[in-house]
Scaffold this active site. Structure first.
Site, short mmCIF file in Angstrom:
data_model
loop_
_atom_site.label_atom_id
_atom_site.label_comp_id
_atom_site.label_asym_id
_atom_site.label_seq_id
_atom_site.Cartn_x
_atom_site.Cartn_y
_atom_site.Cartn_z
N TYR A 144 -3.01 -4.67 0.84
CA TYR A 144 -1.61 -4.60 0.42
C TYR A 144 -0.72 -5.28 1.45
O TYR A 144 0.08 -6.16 1.13
CB TYR A 144 -1.20 -3.14 0.23
CG TYR A 144 0.29 -2.92 0.03
CD1 TYR A 144 0.87 -3.12 -1.22
CD2 TYR A 144 1.10 -2.51 1.08
CE1 TYR A 144 2.23 -2.93 -1.41
CE2 TYR A 144 2.45 -2.31 0.90
CZ TYR A 144 3.02 -2.52 -0.35
OH TYR A 144 4.37 -2.33 -0.51
N LYS A 148 1.44 -8.70 1.19
CA LYS A 148 2.89 -8.57 1.28
C LYS A 148 3.46 -9.53 2.34
O LYS A 148 4.56 -10.06 2.19
CB LYS A 148 3.31 -7.13 1.59
CG LYS A 148 3.07 -6.14 0.46
CD LYS A 148 3.87 -6.45 -0.80
CE LYS A 148 5.31 -6.04 -0.72
NZ LYS A 148 6.00 -6.19 -2.04
#
Length: 345
Positions: A144, A148
């Protein structure tokens, strides 16, 4: 020669508007007089006056249809941080964002506000009052965070590459509030299974939790101040409740508020982190043979046992930001919204 229609400055699209943050953002935008459309892979609710367009973020033609005569895009779409699907993170956060930027430029969209994450500068070690000048994490704690970082770079760099296309990134941390599908439900499920008895470390680590209305407020302030002459163009901003709190105090307040016992037994941080790392390595080694998933990960141990709180000074100066809901009030509203998760319910 055909005259190009100037996009309506109050007409916006919320990409990922069916999610937790996205829906709160849509509701507040409607209150402020915006004309709102939602573009998402699914539709999870209905609201009067809101147009829902279902489609894949990697489908540029579907996006172009949604972006017609739109001046402003909020990009909130992302898989949940708890997911462990590397391919999905790459597809949505990286490839999907590239496609969204291309579609915005082709459609004549003027502004994009990205929902990033404060985790882009967090590598699992202490951050105390961190500013936006911290470098991106060199060892991201999970897929993640890794994607990101790539996503934020793509959006902010687009501000320099494409004349007339203005971008800004909002970095919230520890979002919570009514309808949150992650923090409170996962915590309650863990408590019901008798696994919320332990505090990792000495319990003194301080973190930021941010009530969802404050995150929404930061997004809208950024959108309304995003102009060609603004210092916020191509910049990232931390948005928090500006009330750092001990991680385990916050968790205990939620648990006790819902009728569960607060954790009280301490476990050494490095022992727990080492066990989580061993389990993660074992899972990785066996993954070609067995499909194994675990929530006991080094990332979760780090988040529960280290300091990670951030300065909002730049947001205060450039955006005029200040929280609209206090941490105490946010906790009360959140607890009130989860009667079905109370003990014995």
């Amino acid at each position: 020669m055909a005259t190009r229609v100037r996009p309506n400055s109050k007409r916006c699209v919320v990409i990922g508007g069916s999610g937790f943050l996205g829906r709160h953002l849509v509701e507040k935008l409607l209150d402020r007089g915006y004309s709102v459309s939602v573009f998402d892979i699914r539709q999870s609710y209905e609201l009067p006056g809101v147009t829902f367009l279902q489609g894949d973020l990697c489908d540029k033609q579907a996006l172009l249809t949604a972006l017609k005569n739109v001046s402003l895009v909020f990009h909130c779409a992302s898989p949940a941080p708890s997911s462990d699907d590397r391919t999905l993170f790459e597809r949505v956060n990286v490839q999907g964002t590239k496609t969204a930027i291309e579609a915005c430029i082709e459609a004549g969209v003027q502004k994009m506000v990205l929902t990033s994450s404060a985790s882009v500068v967090y590598d699992g070690t202490d951050i105390k009052n961190g500013s936006e000048d911290l470098q991106y994490a060199t060892k991201p704690i999970d897929y993640y965070t890794q994607t990101k970082i790539q996503q934020e770079k793509l959006v902010l760099e687009a501000c320099d590459k494409h004349k007339g296309f203005l971008t800004v990134a909002i970095r919230p941390h520890g979002i919570f509030g009514p309808r949150d599908p992650q923090l409170v439900p996962i915590m309650v499920d863990t408590a019901r299974r008798g696994k919320m008895k332990f505090i990792i470390g000495d319990g003194s680590n301080v973190v930021d939790f941010t009530y969802v209305d404050n995150v929404v407020h930061g997004h809208i302030l950024a959108a309304e101040r995003l102009r060609p002459d603004s210092p916020i163009c191509g910049k990232a901003y931390h948005i928090t409740n500006d009330e750092p709190v001990r991680f385990w105090d916050f968790m205990s307040e939620l648990l006790v508020g819902l009728g569960y016992d607060a954790p009280r037994f301490h476990l050494p941080y490095f022992l727990v982190y080492g066990l989580a790392l061993l389990l993660w390595l074992l899972t990785w080694i066996l993954s070609p043979v067995f499909s194994i998933k675990t929530t006991f990960t080094p990332m979760r141990v780090a988040l529960a046992g280290t300091h990670h709180y951030y300065s909002c000074e730049r947001a205060k100066e450039h955006l005029g930001y200040k929280p609209v809901v206090s941490l105490k009030e946010g906790i009360a509203r959140t607890l009130e919204s989860y009667p079905h998760l109370r003990k014995g319910a």
